[in-house]
Design a protein around this motif. Sequence first.
Motif, PDB file in Angstrom:
ATOM      1  N   THR A 147     -21.601 -19.577 -10.053  1.00  0.00           N
ATOM      2  CA  THR A 147     -20.562 -18.564  -9.815  1.00  0.00           C
ATOM      3  C   THR A 147     -19.517 -18.521 -10.929  1.00  0.00           C
ATOM      4  OG1 THR A 147     -19.138 -20.066  -8.561  1.00  0.00           O
ATOM      5  CG2 THR A 147     -20.823 -18.850  -7.322  1.00  0.00           C
ATOM      6  N   LEU A 148     -19.576 -19.465 -11.869  1.00  0.00           N
ATOM      7  CA  LEU A 148     -18.605 -19.491 -12.962  1.00  0.00           C
ATOM      8  C   LEU A 148     -18.931 -18.397 -13.980  1.00  0.00           C
ATOM      9  CD1 LEU A 148     -18.380 -23.344 -13.596  1.00  0.00           C
ATOM     10  CD2 LEU A 148     -16.692 -21.897 -12.464  1.00  0.00           C
ATOM     11  N   PRO A 149     -17.901 -17.847 -14.628  1.00  0.00           N
ATOM     12  CA  PRO A 149     -18.173 -16.839 -15.656  1.00  0.00           C
ATOM     13  C   PRO A 149     -18.840 -17.493 -16.865  1.00  0.00           C
ATOM     14  CG  PRO A 149     -15.840 -17.386 -15.626  1.00  0.00           C
ATOM     15  CD  PRO A 149     -16.474 -18.101 -14.469  1.00  0.00           C
ATOM     16  N   PRO A 150     -19.595 -16.712 -17.631  1.00  0.00           N
ATOM     17  CA  PRO A 150     -20.239 -17.283 -18.814  1.00  0.00           C
ATOM     18  C   PRO A 150     -19.197 -17.696 -19.855  1.00  0.00           C
ATOM     19  CG  PRO A 150     -20.558 -14.912 -18.749  1.00  0.00           C
ATOM     20  CD  PRO A 150     -19.894 -15.300 -17.461  1.00  0.00           C
ATOM     21  N   VAL A 151     -19.558 -18.677 -20.681  1.00  0.00           N
ATOM     22  CA  VAL A 151     -18.675 -19.152 -21.742  1.00  0.00           C
ATOM     23  C   VAL A 151     -18.909 -18.303 -22.984  1.00  0.00           C
ATOM     24  CG1 VAL A 151     -18.159 -21.088 -23.267  1.00  0.00           C
ATOM     25  CG2 VAL A 151     -18.665 -21.497 -20.849  1.00  0.00           C
ATOM     26  N   ASP A 152     -17.809 -17.806 -23.543  1.00  0.00           N
ATOM     27  CA  ASP A 152     -17.878 -17.061 -24.802  1.00  0.00           C
ATOM     28  C   ASP A 152     -17.771 -18.096 -25.923  1.00  0.00           C
ATOM     29  OD1 ASP A 152     -17.389 -15.633 -27.130  1.00  0.00           O
ATOM     30  OD2 ASP A 152     -16.095 -14.160 -26.144  1.00  0.00           O
ATOM     31  N   ARG A 170     -15.403 -17.319 -28.929  1.00  0.00           N
ATOM     32  CA  ARG A 170     -13.981 -17.429 -28.587  1.00  0.00           C
ATOM     33  C   ARG A 170     -13.583 -18.898 -28.427  1.00  0.00           C
ATOM     34  NH1 ARG A 170     -10.838 -15.178 -23.263  1.00  0.00           N
ATOM     35  NH2 ARG A 170      -8.832 -15.996 -23.864  1.00  0.00           N
ATOM     36  N   TRP A 171     -14.452 -19.696 -27.781  1.00  0.00           N
ATOM     37  CA  TRP A 171     -14.162 -21.119 -27.594  1.00  0.00           C
ATOM     38  C   TRP A 171     -14.021 -21.808 -28.952  1.00  0.00           C
ATOM     39  CZ3 TRP A 171     -16.916 -25.506 -29.019  1.00  0.00           C
ATOM     40  CH2 TRP A 171     -16.416 -26.709 -28.509  1.00  0.00           C
ATOM     41  N   LYS A 193     -10.660 -24.259 -33.208  1.00  0.00           N
ATOM     42  CA  LYS A 193     -10.212 -24.327 -34.607  1.00  0.00           C
ATOM     43  C   LYS A 193      -8.721 -24.065 -34.724  1.00  0.00           C
ATOM     44  CE  LYS A 193     -14.660 -23.318 -36.687  1.00  0.00           C
ATOM     45  NZ  LYS A 193     -15.506 -22.349 -37.375  1.00  0.00           N
ATOM     46  N   ALA A 194      -8.202 -23.111 -33.938  1.00  0.00           N
ATOM     47  CA  ALA A 194      -6.765 -22.826 -33.962  1.00  0.00           C
ATOM     48  C   ALA A 194      -5.978 -24.038 -33.459  1.00  0.00           C
ATOM     49  CB  ALA A 194      -6.462 -21.593 -33.113  1.00  0.00           C
ATOM     50  N   ALA A 195      -6.467 -24.694 -32.422  1.00  0.00           N
ATOM     51  CA  ALA A 195      -5.790 -25.881 -31.910  1.00  0.00           C
ATOM     52  C   ALA A 195      -5.829 -27.010 -32.932  1.00  0.00           C
ATOM     53  CB  ALA A 195      -6.430 -26.323 -30.599  1.00  0.00           C
ATOM     54  N   ASP A 196      -6.948 -27.154 -33.650  1.00  0.00           N
ATOM     55  CA  ASP A 196      -7.055 -28.196 -34.684  1.00  0.00           C
ATOM     56  C   ASP A 196      -6.045 -27.968 -35.798  1.00  0.00           C
ATOM     57  OD1 ASP A 196      -9.016 -29.537 -33.339  1.00  0.00           O
ATOM     58  OD2 ASP A 196     -10.669 -28.910 -34.643  1.00  0.00           O
ATOM     59  N   GLU A 197      -5.755 -26.711 -36.103  1.00  0.00           N
ATOM     60  CA  GLU A 197      -4.765 -26.422 -37.147  1.00  0.00           C
ATOM     61  C   GLU A 197      -3.368 -26.867 -36.707  1.00  0.00           C
ATOM     62  OE1 GLU A 197      -4.811 -22.454 -38.672  1.00  0.00           O
ATOM     63  OE2 GLU A 197      -6.999 -22.473 -38.906  1.00  0.00           O
ATOM     64  N   VAL A 198      -3.079 -26.755 -35.427  1.00  0.00           N
ATOM     65  CA  VAL A 198      -1.765 -27.136 -34.909  1.00  0.00           C
ATOM     66  C   VAL A 198      -1.685 -28.636 -34.661  1.00  0.00           C
ATOM     67  CG1 VAL A 198      -0.148 -26.869 -32.987  1.00  0.00           C
ATOM     68  CG2 VAL A 198      -1.382 -24.873 -33.860  1.00  0.00           C
TER      69      VAL A 198
END
Length: 95
Positions: A63-68, A71-72, A77-82
């Motif tokens: 029932t979970l939505p598919p993982v993009d 986007r993940w 990568k954005a979190a790694d930059e911060v």
Amino acid sequence: MQQLKAIGQRELRNDNAEIMRRVEAGEGFVVTRNNKPVAQLLPYREEVVSRPPLGDIQVLFGTLPPVDAERWDADRKAADEVFGADDPLEDPWQT
């Protein structure tokens, strides 16, 4: 729930065999030191953990939505930059 009897640390030490027999029989105690509670001595009760059947878990995951994935990966990568990379296999203390 029954009231727990307070016993001093010294009483526990001196009468430990009798107290353990009473605990085994279902009685519980609050152990005190200088008239202040420091521990509870209760009969051991094995916890029964009920787990749902694997089939039920598979239905829930369905029932979970598919993982993009794109986007993940972009979010990671954005979190790694911060925050910096967080490779669990990399030891930051070794140079």
